[in-house]
Design a protein around this motif. Sequence first.
Motif, PDB file in Angstrom:
ATOM      1  N   GLN A 164       0.819  -1.206   0.000  1.00 23.07           N
ATOM      2  CA  GLN A 164       0.000   0.000   0.000  1.00 23.07           C
ATOM      3  C   GLN A 164       0.852   1.255   0.000  1.00 23.07           C
ATOM      4  O   GLN A 164       0.333   2.369   0.039  1.00 23.07           O
ATOM      5  CB  GLN A 164      -0.918   0.000   1.239  1.00 23.07           C
ATOM      6  CG  GLN A 164      -1.901  -1.160   1.275  1.00 23.07           C
ATOM      7  CD  GLN A 164      -2.833  -1.168   0.078  1.00 23.07           C
ATOM      8  OE1 GLN A 164      -3.346  -0.123  -0.338  1.00 23.07           O
ATOM      9  NE2 GLN A 164      -3.055  -2.353  -0.504  1.00 23.07           N
ATOM     10  N   LEU A 165       2.158   1.083  -0.069  1.00 20.73           N
ATOM     11  CA  LEU A 165       3.076   2.217  -0.042  1.00 20.73           C
ATOM     12  C   LEU A 165       3.251   2.796  -1.441  1.00 20.73           C
ATOM     13  O   LEU A 165       3.153   2.074  -2.436  1.00 20.73           O
ATOM     14  CB  LEU A 165       4.437   1.782   0.507  1.00 20.73           C
ATOM     15  CG  LEU A 165       4.449   1.237   1.945  1.00 20.73           C
ATOM     16  CD1 LEU A 165       5.826   0.671   2.279  1.00 20.73           C
ATOM     17  CD2 LEU A 165       4.082   2.341   2.931  1.00 20.73           C
ATOM     18  N   PRO A 166       3.526   4.096  -1.563  1.00 20.62           N
ATOM     19  CA  PRO A 166       3.782   4.694  -2.881  1.00 20.62           C
ATOM     20  C   PRO A 166       5.079   4.177  -3.469  1.00 20.62           C
ATOM     21  O   PRO A 166       5.955   3.687  -2.750  1.00 20.62           O
ATOM     22  CB  PRO A 166       3.855   6.202  -2.569  1.00 20.62           C
ATOM     23  CG  PRO A 166       4.233   6.276  -1.134  1.00 20.62           C
ATOM     24  CD  PRO A 166       3.572   5.095  -0.475  1.00 20.62           C
ATOM     25  N   ARG A 167       5.244   4.321  -4.776  1.00 20.82           N
ATOM     26  CA  ARG A 167       6.384   3.747  -5.483  1.00 20.82           C
ATOM     27  C   ARG A 167       7.710   4.379  -5.092  1.00 20.82           C
ATOM     28  O   ARG A 167       8.766   3.800  -5.314  1.00 20.82           O
ATOM     29  CB  ARG A 167       6.180   3.879  -7.008  1.00 20.82           C
ATOM     30  CG  ARG A 167       6.262   5.294  -7.520  1.00 20.82           C
ATOM     31  CD  ARG A 167       5.774   5.384  -8.967  1.00 20.82           C
ATOM     32  NE  ARG A 167       6.599   4.615  -9.866  1.00 20.82           N
ATOM     33  CZ  ARG A 167       7.650   5.099 -10.526  1.00 20.82           C
ATOM     34  NH1 ARG A 167       7.998   6.363 -10.350  1.00 20.82           N
ATOM     35  NH2 ARG A 167       8.341   4.361 -11.350  1.00 20.82           N
ATOM     36  N   ASP A 168       7.693   5.585  -4.534  1.00 20.64           N
ATOM     37  CA  ASP A 168       8.933   6.259  -4.148  1.00 20.64           C
ATOM     38  C   ASP A 168       9.351   5.969  -2.715  1.00 20.64           C
ATOM     39  O   ASP A 168      10.353   6.512  -2.243  1.00 20.64           O
ATOM     40  CB  ASP A 168       8.802   7.778  -4.343  1.00 20.64           C
ATOM     41  CG  ASP A 168       8.697   8.159  -5.814  1.00 20.64           C
ATOM     42  OD1 ASP A 168       9.274   7.421  -6.639  1.00 20.64           O
ATOM     43  OD2 ASP A 168       8.049   9.157  -6.137  1.00 20.64           O
ATOM     44  N   HIS A 169       8.593   5.131  -2.025  1.00 22.33           N
ATOM     45  CA  HIS A 169       8.960   4.776  -0.652  1.00 22.33           C
ATOM     46  C   HIS A 169      10.223   3.901  -0.671  1.00 22.33           C
ATOM     47  O   HIS A 169      10.361   3.015  -1.527  1.00 22.33           O
ATOM     48  CB  HIS A 169       7.811   4.014   0.014  1.00 22.33           C
ATOM     49  CG  HIS A 169       7.961   3.864   1.493  1.00 22.33           C
ATOM     50  ND1 HIS A 169       8.766   2.882   2.055  1.00 22.33           N
ATOM     51  CD2 HIS A 169       7.449   4.573   2.540  1.00 22.33           C
ATOM     52  CE1 HIS A 169       8.715   2.978   3.371  1.00 22.33           C
ATOM     53  NE2 HIS A 169       7.933   4.006   3.691  1.00 22.33           N
ATOM     54  N   PRO A 170      11.174   4.125   0.264  1.00 21.99           N
ATOM     55  CA  PRO A 170      12.425   3.338   0.258  1.00 21.99           C
ATOM     56  C   PRO A 170      12.214   1.837   0.253  1.00 21.99           C
ATOM     57  O   PRO A 170      12.956   1.103  -0.409  1.00 21.99           O
ATOM     58  CB  PRO A 170      13.124   3.799   1.544  1.00 21.99           C
ATOM     59  CG  PRO A 170      12.611   5.191   1.774  1.00 21.99           C
ATOM     60  CD  PRO A 170      11.185   5.170   1.310  1.00 21.99           C
ATOM     61  N   THR A 171      11.204   1.357   0.971  1.00 21.74           N
ATOM     62  CA  THR A 171      10.949  -0.088   1.004  1.00 21.74           C
ATOM     63  C   THR A 171      10.546  -0.605  -0.374  1.00 21.74           C
ATOM     64  O   THR A 171      11.014  -1.660  -0.821  1.00 21.74           O
ATOM     65  CB  THR A 171       9.834  -0.404   2.017  1.00 21.74           C
ATOM     66  OG1 THR A 171      10.240   0.035   3.319  1.00 21.74           O
ATOM     67  CG2 THR A 171       9.559  -1.909   2.051  1.00 21.74           C
ATOM     68  N   VAL A 172       9.681   0.138  -1.053  1.00 18.81           N
ATOM     69  CA  VAL A 172       9.237  -0.262  -2.392  1.00 18.81           C
ATOM     70  C   VAL A 172      10.405  -0.209  -3.368  1.00 18.81           C
ATOM     71  O   VAL A 172      10.563  -1.097  -4.218  1.00 18.81           O
ATOM     72  CB  VAL A 172       8.092   0.653  -2.868  1.00 18.81           C
ATOM     73  CG1 VAL A 172       7.694   0.294  -4.300  1.00 18.81           C
ATOM     74  CG2 VAL A 172       6.899   0.533  -1.935  1.00 18.81           C
ATOM     75  N   ARG A 183      11.757  -3.359  -5.601  1.00 19.73           N
ATOM     76  CA  ARG A 183      11.803  -3.289  -7.058  1.00 19.73           C
ATOM     77  C   ARG A 183      13.225  -3.470  -7.572  1.00 19.73           C
ATOM     78  O   ARG A 183      13.435  -4.089  -8.618  1.00 19.73           O
ATOM     79  CB  ARG A 183      11.233  -1.947  -7.528  1.00 19.73           C
ATOM     80  CG  ARG A 183       9.732  -1.832  -7.318  1.00 19.73           C
ATOM     81  CD  ARG A 183       9.181  -0.578  -7.948  1.00 19.73           C
ATOM     82  NE  ARG A 183       7.722  -0.630  -8.011  1.00 19.73           N
ATOM     83  CZ  ARG A 183       6.977   0.178  -8.737  1.00 19.73           C
ATOM     84  NH1 ARG A 183       7.557   1.105  -9.488  1.00 19.73           N
ATOM     85  NH2 ARG A 183       5.669   0.075  -8.746  1.00 19.73           N
ATOM     86  N   PHE A 184      14.180  -2.935  -6.844  1.00 19.73           N
ATOM     87  CA  PHE A 184      15.576  -3.130  -7.233  1.00 19.73           C
ATOM     88  C   PHE A 184      15.929  -4.612  -7.213  1.00 19.73           C
ATOM     89  O   PHE A 184      16.609  -5.112  -8.112  1.00 19.73           O
ATOM     90  CB  PHE A 184      16.496  -2.365  -6.289  1.00 19.73           C
ATOM     91  CG  PHE A 184      17.953  -2.500  -6.618  1.00 19.73           C
ATOM     92  CD1 PHE A 184      18.536  -1.729  -7.614  1.00 19.73           C
ATOM     93  CD2 PHE A 184      18.747  -3.417  -5.945  1.00 19.73           C
ATOM     94  CE1 PHE A 184      19.877  -1.862  -7.926  1.00 19.73           C
ATOM     95  CE2 PHE A 184      20.092  -3.561  -6.244  1.00 19.73           C
ATOM     96  CZ  PHE A 184      20.660  -2.771  -7.246  1.00 19.73           C
ATOM     97  N   THR A 185      15.443  -5.333  -6.181  1.00 17.73           N
ATOM     98  CA  THR A 185      15.685  -6.770  -6.096  1.00 17.73           C
ATOM     99  C   THR A 185      15.064  -7.496  -7.290  1.00 17.73           C
ATOM    100  O   THR A 185      15.684  -8.379  -7.894  1.00 17.73           O
ATOM    101  CB  THR A 185      15.111  -7.330  -4.791  1.00 17.73           C
ATOM    102  OG1 THR A 185      15.725  -6.675  -3.669  1.00 17.73           O
ATOM    103  CG2 THR A 185      15.366  -8.836  -4.687  1.00 17.73           C
TER     104      THR A 185
END
Length: 253
Positions: A41-49, A53-55
């Motif tokens: 539910q987090l926005p795409r610019d959140h560090p966790t997201v 995505r990098f993974t």
Amino acid sequence: MSTMADHGGGAGGPELCSVSVVSCLLLACGYVGSLYVWRSQLPRDHPTVIKRRFTSVLIVSMLSPLWLWTWRQYTGFKTGPSLLMLMGVHLDGIIAAACLPLLLTMVLFFGPLIQLVMDYPWDLFEGMKTFLAHFHHVIELLKFRQGTVVGIFLSAVFQFSYTAVFGVYTAFIFIRTGHVIGPVLCHSFCNYMGFPAIGAALDHPRKVTIFFFYLLGVILFFLLLFPMTDPTFYGSLAICHLTKPDTSTSVCT
């Protein structure tokens, strides 16, 4: 030099073209699709997201050589250079490949760079951050109610057009140079710069000077496009040297 033209008992003719196009499409869809495998539910610019995505894209990128190898095995294509070389990973001509395409791209951004120097003469690095202009995807804009549906759609059309043109440009660099480092550096530079802040340039007190450099940059870019991507600068493995069809076989051109 036609090392990519000969193929054995695999797919051939129209079937080879179809398989190749579908393979490219599936690989691209796999890359983009990997960005959305995480439910959040987090926005795409959140560090966790961003980390997730990098993974995902790292895994897809690591699997891409296997995908290319599978395509070659199925089609029976015979290639002289190794798969890594065909993917642009080699040292022959790497200095030129790392510098010239990036310099060419900076020429295209001559106007925005001059604008940054005028506005941030003592801290260009911080100034570049101010001009980042990334556009969010339609799904996430709707999800977080950032703007109207029409505005989001127009933004998506603009983003698609801009990224499509840039994709053609980076593919052109790869084909001309035979190196992956050039497209990677150009992509990083353009991501960091973002789309030129034309609106800010229109309101700038020195807009005539700025637009002169905008125009100069575009003119110089088209004048230097082919000379600065001349395959002879980049060693003997430029992809455009490897795609000349063999007259004795039917291949996708």
